[in-house]
Design an enzyme around this catalytic site. Structure first.
Site, PDB file in Angstrom:
ATOM      1  N   ARG A  79       1.149  -1.410  -0.366  1.00  0.00           N
ATOM      2  CA  ARG A  79      -0.104  -0.116   0.074  1.00  0.00           C
ATOM      3  C   ARG A  79       0.876   0.942   0.558  1.00  0.00           C
ATOM      4  O   ARG A  79       0.549   1.846   0.499  1.00  0.00           O
ATOM      5  CB  ARG A  79      -1.361   0.207   1.361  1.00  0.00           C
TER       6      ARG A  79
ATOM      7  N   GLN B  12       0.282   2.266  -5.806  1.00  0.00           N
ATOM      8  CA  GLN B  12      -1.663   2.805  -6.019  1.00  0.00           C
ATOM      9  C   GLN B  12      -1.981   2.857  -7.495  1.00  0.00           C
ATOM     10  O   GLN B  12      -2.908   2.405  -7.182  1.00  0.00           O
ATOM     11  CB  GLN B  12      -1.457   4.425  -5.650  1.00  0.00           C
TER      12      GLN B  12
ATOM     13  N   ASP C 133      -3.080  -0.742  -6.427  1.00  0.00           N
ATOM     14  CA  ASP C 133      -4.248  -1.250  -5.563  1.00  0.00           C
ATOM     15  C   ASP C 133      -5.354  -1.397  -5.849  1.00  0.00           C
ATOM     16  O   ASP C 133      -6.332  -1.045  -5.384  1.00  0.00           O
ATOM     17  CB  ASP C 133      -4.209  -0.263  -4.135  1.00  0.00           C
TER      18      ASP C 133
ATOM     19  N   SER D  40      -7.910  -1.392  -2.577  1.00  0.00           N
ATOM     20  CA  SER D  40      -8.565  -0.321  -2.820  1.00  0.00           C
ATOM     21  C   SER D  40      -9.482  -0.315  -3.779  1.00  0.00           C
ATOM     22  O   SER D  40     -10.809   0.188  -3.747  1.00  0.00           O
ATOM     23  CB  SER D  40      -7.958   1.136  -2.492  1.00  0.00           C
TER      24      SER D  40
ATOM     25  N   TYR E   1      -1.557  -0.028   8.935  1.00  0.00           N
ATOM     26  CA  TYR E   1      -2.869   0.335   8.659  1.00  0.00           C
ATOM     27  C   TYR E   1      -3.162  -0.449  10.848  1.00  0.00           C
ATOM     28  O   TYR E   1      -2.073   0.384  11.372  1.00  0.00           O
ATOM     29  CB  TYR E   1      -2.235  -1.060   9.278  1.00  0.00           C
TER      30      TYR E   1
END
Ligand code: NAD
Length: 381
Positions: free
Chosen positions: A122, A127, A130, A133, A228
Site C-alpha cells: 500500500r 497505488q 492497488d 483499494s 494499518y
C-alpha cells in the site's frame, strides 16, 4: 506471450479479470490474449467486444490454462484450474493466500509463480495496482445503496407541501478506503454523517468529506507499521463501545467496515447497543465474512434483531461488476507492465512491488506469512 482469462461467472463472482479496453492495450504491446467464452457476461461484456479488442475466444479450459504464460484471475485458483497449471507459468489474482495457503503450496509444488493482488504494497508507487483499494471503494459505495434500500425512510432532507423530512443520520465505523467511500456516498444522498476510526490520521479525510469525526481518546498505540490499524486491547474496545453507544442509538444507518489485517474483525456494535436503536434502523456489516463488526451479523444474509435489519453482504464489488472489472483490469495491467522487459517476462525481485506481491517462484514460497501458514498446516497433519 499469452495471457489467459477464464470464466469466473459460474458461482457468485461476476467480475472478469481483463476488460476489452485493457485487452486492446495489451495486444498493442505484443501480448496475445485468450478469453474463455462467456467470461465477461457477468460484467455485461460480450465475447464480441473481446474479439474486437483483439482477443481470441476459446472454450477448452485445459487448453486455455495450459497454453497461458500468464493466467489472470479475480478469485482464487480452483482445483480444476490447478490441474492444468504447470511449471514456469504465472498466475495473478486475489488468491486468498492466508485463507487458503494449501493452494499456494500446491502451486509452488508445481513450479508455478503466483502473485497475490492482496499483497500489493500500500505505497504511493503501487497505488495504480492497488486492487484492494479499487474494490473496497466499490464495497463502501454499494453498502450505502443497500442501506438506503432497506431503510424505510428518505436519506435527504426534503421540504414538501406535506411537511419536512429530516435527513437520515448515518454512522460509519472504520474510515479506511471502504468507509471513506461510504461517507462520500451517504453525503451525496443527502444524509448527515458521523464517522469513527481508531487511526487519528483519518480525521481530516473524514471532515473533508463533510462528515463529523467522533474522537475517542484511546490511551494506547492504534497504528501499526505501514499505516494499518493495530488490534487494540479489550479495555480500549470496551471504552470505545461505551463512547459510541449514544451515536449508534441516534443513527438510522450504521455501516461498519473495520478490519485489522490478519485478525478477526473487531466487534464494534454489540447486541446491547442494537437494543437501543430505533425500529427500522439498518446496519450494514462489511466485515461479516471476517467475523463481523456487529454481533449476530451473518455473511450473505439479512437478519432482524429488535426491529433493526442487519445486512452482512459479501463480495459487493461483484455486484458492480462492470466497473469493478474495469478498475481491477487496470490494476492488473499496471502490475504486468512491471513484469515485462523488451517484450519478455523478466521478474525483478529487487522491485518491492514484485517481491511484495509474489507468493512463490521457482519452487520457493517467498512470502513469510504463507510459509508460516504452510508450516502450521504440516504440524497439524
Ligand atoms: P482496512 O480494510 O484494513 O480497515 C478498515 C478500517 O478499519 C481502517 O481505517 C482501520 O483503521 C479501521 N479499524 C480497524 N480496527 C478498528 C476498530 N477497532 N475500530 C474502528 N476502526 C477500526 O483498511 P484499508 O481501507 O485497507 O486501509 C488500511 C491502510 O492502508 C490505511 O492506513 C490506508 O490509509 C492505507 N492505504 C494506503 C494506500 C496507499 O498509500 N496507496 C492505499 C490504500 C490504503
Amino acid at each position: 506471450m499469452n495471457i489467459a482469462v477464464v470464466n469466473e461467472n459460474r458461482g457468485f463472482e461476476r467480475r472478469v479479470a481483463l476488460v476489452p479496453a485493457v485487452v486492446s492495450t495489451l495486444v498493442k504491446q505484443g501480448w496475445s490474449v485468450t478469453i474463455e467464452q462467456g467470461a465477461g457476461l457477468g460484467a455485461a461484456i460480450s465475447d464480441q467486444a473481446f474479439v474486437e479488442a483483439g482477443a481470441t475466444i476459446a472454450t477448452d479450459i485445459a487448453a486455455i490454462v495450459g497454453s497461458a504464460d500468464v493466467l489472470v484471475k479475480v478469485s482464487p485458483i480452483t482445483p480444476a484450474e490447478l490441474d492444468h497449471l504447470r511449471s514456469g507459468q504465472i498466475v495473478i489474482g486475489f488468491l486468498n493466500p492466508l485463507g487458503n495457503p494449501q493452494t499456494i503450496g500446491q502451486l509452488n509444488d508445481r513450479g508455478v509463480t503466483a502473485f497475490s493482488m492482496e499483497m500489493i504494497p500500500r505505497t504511493s508507487r503501487a497505488q495504480s495496482m492497488d486492487a484492494l483499494s479499487s474494490q473496497a471503494s466499490i464495497a463502501g459505495y454499494k453498502a450505502v445503496l443497500l442501506a438506503a434500500d432497506a431503510l424505510p425512510r428518505y436519506f435527504p432532507m426534503l421540504t414538501t407541501a406535506a411537511g419536512t423530512i429530516p435527513p437520515a443520520k448515518v454512522l460509519v465505523m472504520g474510515a479506511g478506503v471502504a468507509g471513506l467511500q461510504a461517507i462520500a456516498t451517504a453525503r451525496r444522498l443527502g444524509a448527515t454523517v458521523e464517522a469513527y476510526d481508531i487511526r487519528p490520521a483519518v480525521k481530516e479525510e473524514v471532515q473533508s468529506l463533510g462528515a463529523k469525526f467522533i474522537d475517542v481518546a484511546l490511551n494506547e498505540e492504534t497504528v501499526a507499521t505501514g499505516g494499518y490499524a493495530k488490534e487494540i486491547s479489550q479495555n480500549a474496545q470496551e471504552y470505545a463501545r461505551q463512547v459510541l453507544t449514544k451515536h449508534v442509538h441516534d443513527a438510522d444507518v450504521v455501516i461498519t467496515t473495520a478490519q485489522v489485517p490478519g485478525r478477526k474483525a473487531p466487534v464494534l456494535v454489540t447486541e446491547a447497543m442494537i437494543l437501543g436503536m430505533k425500529p427500522g434502523s439498518v446496519i450494514v456489516d462489511l466485515a461479516a465474512d471476517q467475523g463481523g463488526n456487529c454481533e449476530g451479523s451473518q455473511p450473505g444474509q439479512t437478519i432482524e434483531r429488535h426491529g433493526v435489519k442487519i445486512l452482512g453482504p459479501v463480495n459487493l464489488p461483484s455486484t458492480v461488476a462492470t466497473h469493478a472489472s474495469q478498475l481491477y483490469s487496470k490494476n492488473v495491467s499496471n502490475l504486468l507492465k512491471l513484469m515485462v522487459k523488451e517484450a519478455t517476462i523478466a521478474l525483478d525481485f529487487s522491485d518491492d512491488i514484485i517481491s511484495g506481491a509474489c507468493l512463490c517462484h521457482d519452487r520457493e514460497v517467498r512470502n513469510q506469512r504463507v510459509k508460516d501458514a504452510l508450516a502450521q498446516l504440516q504440524v497439524q497433519v
